[in-house]
Each structure stands twice: as structure tokens, then as C-alpha cells.
Design a protein around this motif. Structure first.
Motif, mmCIF file in Angstrom:
data_model
loop_
_atom_site.group_PDB
_atom_site.id
_atom_site.type_symbol
_atom_site.label_atom_id
_atom_site.label_comp_id
_atom_site.label_asym_id
_atom_site.label_seq_id
_atom_site.Cartn_x
_atom_site.Cartn_y
_atom_site.Cartn_z
ATOM 1 N N THR A 99 -7.700 10.867 -4.799
ATOM 2 C CA THR A 99 -7.414 10.416 -3.447
ATOM 3 C C THR A 99 -6.432 9.245 -3.542
ATOM 4 O O THR A 99 -6.218 8.678 -4.619
ATOM 5 N N GLU A 100 -5.851 8.870 -2.393
ATOM 6 C CA GLU A 100 -4.881 7.772 -2.403
ATOM 7 C C GLU A 100 -5.526 6.471 -2.878
ATOM 8 O O GLU A 100 -4.938 5.726 -3.666
ATOM 9 N N GLU A 150 -8.178 6.159 -4.829
ATOM 10 C CA GLU A 150 -8.463 6.286 -6.266
ATOM 11 C C GLU A 150 -7.199 6.104 -7.089
ATOM 12 O O GLU A 150 -7.231 5.487 -8.161
ATOM 13 N N CYS A 177 -0.119 9.581 -1.663
ATOM 14 C CA CYS A 177 -0.516 10.829 -2.317
ATOM 15 C C CYS A 177 -0.501 11.972 -1.305
ATOM 16 O O CYS A 177 -1.051 11.844 -0.204
#
Length: 309
Positions: free
Chosen positions: A179-180, A182, A216
Motif C-alpha cells: 500500500t502507499e 507501507e 502507488c
């Protein structure tokens, strides 16, 4: 050696009083920006808006919290753009400060106002300086956070070159499928590990991960800044940081960190040559990022904006 978090987040980062931008014919672009005002009244509608300018490698989201604070305490409209080659604004091979300044002049016109208050951090401060010296009629007041009007110290230049390469490696190391949030945490941890191996300390923390300009899409992540811009800075920093000349006779405030490698206080004579009414305010113990960590920055800034001078 200690590297401020600004070098990792923002990469830390010569014209007559009424003359045009001179080096070449710059084609200004329409920047992506947003504005907010706390309360609209006939009185505060007449006030010049405040425009916040981020540093190299950052985006408008880096001012989150700051624009709300200014809107509340100054009663003015606060507008926050992505500079060209950053975030959601257009990318262009014209990537220097001169071009960025032309964009801000165009933006001021789009706001249907005669002038604005400019507040810039690092590269954003340099862009604000360039606008004020070339278009003083467009600038009601100028606030520069930890940036000299011209030039950077050799230490800063060395750090910029080294950490640009490190940051690009950090982005390349992000696994697909994250994810963005993460991905941003992974990036920060990568930087912290590499700086530890290099025996370099930094005040960057995982808590600041969400300010990293990484986006992302479909599991693939990228840095929200034009890679060509990085390459230009590395190859020719003097050309990128267009030299600024002239005199701005309006109110100007230069706030700087006493522990910053930019050493703005040592440039006081040159600052007063270009900005006769400039006030220099050191923030003891501060590095390059002042507005995120020191209340004195906002106390001085708000007092400066709402004053009659």
C-alpha cells in the motif's frame, strides 16, 4: 556528521526591481494548487492571499497542518501549489528557479488578486525571492524559511548530490504490492538503514513517512517528482538555482535554523543588500525544517503577516 531530515524529505535544498525575467523566454505553466479560507467576509476578501511554496522533492501535501493554521490566525485565503516538476503540476524540461518563479506570477494572476504574501521553504524560499526581486508589485510580504537569496554552501551541495542518489535507490527498493503507506514506511526504513551504515545521523523518523512524496498505483510506486529534474540538479546546480538580483523594498522575513548547514545567518549582508527591510530571525537548535518542529516559526510568521508593516 548529522544530516537534517530535510535533506531526505526535501533534498534541502540572480533581476531589476521592475524588470522581466531575463535569461530566456520562459513558458509559464498552470500549477496544480488548492486554496482554503476559514471564514469569508467582505473585509478579509480584500486581503492578499498567502501562497506556500514547498522545497525540492516535496509536494503541496508537505504543508498539511500549516495552511490550516495560517488560515485561522490570519483570516486570509491560503493557497498551496505543487511547483512544476513536482506532484500533480506539469512536468517540463525547463526546470530552473526562473521558470518556477514565472509559474508563481501566473498563479497570482489566476487568483484575481494584485499581489500575494509568499512563504517559501528551501527551494520554495528561493523561488519566492526570485519573484519578489523581479515582480515586487506582485508581493505584499516575503517570508523565507532557511534559504539564502543566492547560492548554497559546499556542505549542502555535497549532501544534495549524495542523498539524491540514495533516495532514488530507496524508491527502487520498494517491493511491488505494498500500500502507499507501507511503501513510504519501507522507504524511510531503507534510508535510516543506509545512513546508519554510512555512519551518518538524521532526524528523519518513521512517524514522518506519510510526508514522503511517493505515490502507488496498481501496486507499483514512484517518487512524485520529475527524474529529469534530479539529473539537472546533480549536473548543474548553479544553473538550476538561477541567480537573483535587484531590490525588494517591501517587508521581508528570513527565518533560519542555527544548526542548519545552509548557514543563512552568515549571509546577512547580502540579504540586506537585496532586501533593505529584511528581518532575520534565528531559531536556536533548529535545522533545515523549522515549520514542522518549532513553534517560534509560526509565532514569528503570524506576527509578521498580521502586522501593519
Amino acid at each position: 556528521m548529522k544530516i537534517s531530515g530535510a535533506l531526505l524529505l526535501f533534498f534541502l535544498l540572480k533581476f531589476t526591481e521592475c524588470g522581466p525575467v531575463r535569461n530566456h523566454n520562459v513558458q509559464a505553466v498552470d500549477l496544480d494548487y488548492f486554496c482554503m479560507r476559514q471564514i469569508s467576509t467582505p473585509e478579509n476578501e480584500k486581503l492578499a492571499p498567502i501562497i506556500l511554496l514547498h522545497g525540492l522533492g516535496s509536494t503541496k501535501e508537505g504543508w498539511d497542518g500549516a495552511y490550516q493554521l495560517l488560515a485561522v490566525h490570519t483570516k486570509r485565503k491560503v493557497c498551496v501549489p505543487d511547483l512544476r516538476n513536482h506532484g500533480s503540476s506539469p512536468y517540463s524540461k525547463e526546470a530552473d528557479v526562473e521558470a518556477m518563479a514565472a509559474d508563481i506570477v501566473r498563479m497570482i494572476g489566476s487568483l484575481n488578486t494584485d499581489k500575494a504574501i509568499l512563504l517559501g521553504h528551501s527551494l520554495g524560499g528561493k523561488v519566492a525571492v526570485h519573484v519578489a526581486l523581479n515582480h515586487p508589485d506582485k508581493v505584499e510580504k516575503l517570508i523565507v524559511e532557511d534559504m539564502r537569496p543566492n547560492g548554497i554552501t559546499p556542505v549542502v551541495l555535497k549532501q544534495i548530490k549524495g542523498f539524491m542518489q540514495l533516495v532514488r535507490a530507496g524508491v527502487a527498493s520498494i517491493p511491488e504490492g505494498l500500500t502507499e503507506h507501507e511503501a513510504k514506511v519501507h522507504f524511510v526504513k531503507f534510508i535510516l538503514e543506509k545512513t546508519k551504515q554510512m555512519n551518518v545521523s538524521t532526524d528523519l523518523t518513521v512517524n514522518e513517512a506519510d510526508r514522503i512524496p511517493i505515490r502507488c498505483t496498481d501496486g507499483k510506486c514512484s517518487f512524485r517528482v520529475n527524474v529529469e529534474l534530479f539529473q539537472k540538479v546533480i549536473k548543474d546546480p548553479e544553473s538550476f538555482l538561477t541567480h537573483s538580483e535587484g531590490v525588494y523594498k517591501g517587508p521581508a522575513l528570513f527565518i533560519y535554523g542555527t544548526k542548519s548547514p545552509f548557514k543563512v545567518g552568515e549571509d546577512e549582508a547580502n540579504i540586506h543588500k537585496l532586501f533593505p527591510k529584511a528581518k532575520l530571525v534565528p531559531v536556536e537548535g533548529a535545522g533545515h525544517i523549522i515549520h514542522l518542529k518549532h513553534d517560534k516559526f509560526w509565532d514569528e510568521t503570524i506576527k509578521f503577516i498580521i502586522s501593519d508593516s
